[in-house]
Write a protein that holds these residues in place. Sequence first.
Motif, mmCIF file in Angstrom:
data_model
loop_
_atom_site.group_PDB
_atom_site.id
_atom_site.type_symbol
_atom_site.label_atom_id
_atom_site.label_comp_id
_atom_site.label_asym_id
_atom_site.label_seq_id
_atom_site.Cartn_x
_atom_site.Cartn_y
_atom_site.Cartn_z
ATOM 1 N N ALA A 173 -4.182 45.810 -15.576
ATOM 2 C CA ALA A 173 -4.510 46.611 -16.754
ATOM 3 C C ALA A 173 -5.913 46.302 -17.260
ATOM 4 O O ALA A 173 -6.667 47.208 -17.646
ATOM 5 N N ARG A 174 -6.277 45.031 -17.258
ATOM 6 C CA ARG A 174 -7.583 44.617 -17.780
ATOM 7 C C ARG A 174 -8.730 45.154 -16.926
ATOM 8 O O ARG A 174 -9.842 45.365 -17.432
ATOM 9 N N THR A 175 -8.491 45.379 -15.653
ATOM 10 C CA THR A 175 -9.524 45.877 -14.749
ATOM 11 C C THR A 175 -9.361 47.369 -14.450
ATOM 12 O O THR A 175 -9.974 47.895 -13.522
ATOM 13 N N SER A 176 -8.567 48.056 -15.220
ATOM 14 C CA SER A 176 -8.324 49.489 -15.018
ATOM 15 C C SER A 176 -9.517 50.315 -15.486
ATOM 16 O O SER A 176 -10.328 49.871 -16.308
ATOM 17 N N PRO A 177 -9.637 51.547 -14.996
ATOM 18 C CA PRO A 177 -10.691 52.436 -15.498
ATOM 19 C C PRO A 177 -10.620 52.655 -17.008
ATOM 20 O O PRO A 177 -11.663 52.740 -17.675
ATOM 21 N N ALA A 178 -9.416 52.729 -17.556
ATOM 22 C CA ALA A 178 -9.288 52.925 -19.006
ATOM 23 C C ALA A 178 -9.882 51.746 -19.768
ATOM 24 O O ALA A 178 -10.582 51.933 -20.773
ATOM 25 N N ALA A 179 -9.600 50.524 -19.298
ATOM 26 C CA ALA A 179 -10.166 49.344 -19.949
ATOM 27 C C ALA A 179 -11.683 49.324 -19.808
ATOM 28 O O ALA A 179 -12.405 48.988 -20.759
ATOM 29 N N ASP A 180 -12.179 49.692 -18.630
ATOM 30 C CA ASP A 180 -13.625 49.743 -18.427
ATOM 31 C C ASP A 180 -14.268 50.743 -19.383
ATOM 32 O O ASP A 180 -15.334 50.475 -19.956
ATOM 33 N N ASP A 181 -13.641 51.897 -19.554
ATOM 34 C CA ASP A 181 -14.179 52.910 -20.464
ATOM 35 C C ASP A 181 -14.243 52.396 -21.898
ATOM 36 O O ASP A 181 -15.229 52.628 -22.619
ATOM 37 N N LEU A 182 -13.192 51.697 -22.315
ATOM 38 C CA LEU A 182 -13.178 51.161 -23.678
ATOM 39 C C LEU A 182 -14.258 50.102 -23.868
ATOM 40 O O LEU A 182 -14.981 50.113 -24.867
ATOM 41 N N ARG A 183 -14.364 49.197 -22.908
ATOM 42 C CA ARG A 183 -15.376 48.139 -23.036
ATOM 43 C C ARG A 183 -16.796 48.695 -23.023
ATOM 44 O O ARG A 183 -17.693 48.164 -23.690
ATOM 45 N N ALA A 184 -17.001 49.763 -22.271
ATOM 46 C CA ALA A 184 -18.335 50.345 -22.145
ATOM 47 C C ALA A 184 -18.675 51.313 -23.277
ATOM 48 O O ALA A 184 -19.780 51.857 -23.315
ATOM 49 N N GLY A 185 -17.729 51.539 -24.176
ATOM 50 C CA GLY A 185 -17.980 52.442 -25.285
ATOM 51 C C GLY A 185 -17.926 53.909 -24.913
ATOM 52 O O GLY A 185 -18.452 54.763 -25.642
ATOM 53 N N ARG A 186 -17.274 54.221 -23.790
ATOM 54 C CA ARG A 186 -17.189 55.616 -23.360
ATOM 55 C C ARG A 186 -16.062 56.374 -24.047
ATOM 56 O O ARG A 186 -15.934 57.584 -23.864
ATOM 57 N N ARG A 187 -15.228 55.665 -24.799
ATOM 58 C CA ARG A 187 -14.183 56.332 -25.575
ATOM 59 C C ARG A 187 -14.504 56.151 -27.054
ATOM 60 O O ARG A 187 -14.648 55.026 -27.532
ATOM 61 N N ARG A 188 -14.591 57.254 -27.761
ATOM 62 C CA ARG A 188 -14.924 57.196 -29.181
ATOM 63 C C ARG A 188 -13.685 56.832 -29.988
ATOM 64 O O ARG A 188 -12.565 56.962 -29.535
#
Length: 226
Positions: free
Chosen positions: A173-188
Amino acid sequence: MDTRVVGIPGVDGTGKVAVVIDVMRAFTTAAWVFDRGADRIVLAADADEALSLKAGHPGWLALKDGAPARGFDLVNSPGLVRETDLTGRTVVQKTTAGTVGALAVVEAELALCAGFAVAGATVRALAAAGADAVTFVVTGEDGRAAEDLACAEYLERLLAGDRVDPGAYLHRARTSPAADDLRAGRRRGAHPDDVELCLEVDRFGFAMRIGREEGTAVLRPWFPHG
């Protein structure tokens, strides 16, 4: 116990018991909504319905995913909800995937919403209900979301009575695309702590059960014994 895992398109109405999973972030956020004191969450199919429900019930609050928007009081972020007092409130929740999956199974005999934060309580609830077959509905990415699949497989292992170290599932889960998006600020509409909050196993001791109340789909906390 017999289990199967499907995406939202695979929900066919045949499952008597369903667990709808949205780790990042709908049902982690929902768990925090209850922790902050809300009485119930009303699930809306879309933004218009969410705002209509709020308008018809003074005192209700509306929550959506994505960026803040006019008429909505909260966003779909556990880190932001964590900072809000919701004592005694009703929250209307609308998200892209999680609430859609929940509405798809609301007519089941038993329907629960889950993420890692309520994993143990969800398993206890299924045991208390005497469930012998469970359909896991993975809501993200049409059933392909790595974090939701990891949570579903973790729950399956627990239901089988295995002693399970959650570490490998949390890593997925921590290495999932969703987690990456959140860490990178791609989800508002996000908080810097959202990923780690979504990966807190058994943070809460309640399950979350969906049912019909006066024509609406309502999610409430459920404290199973055992």
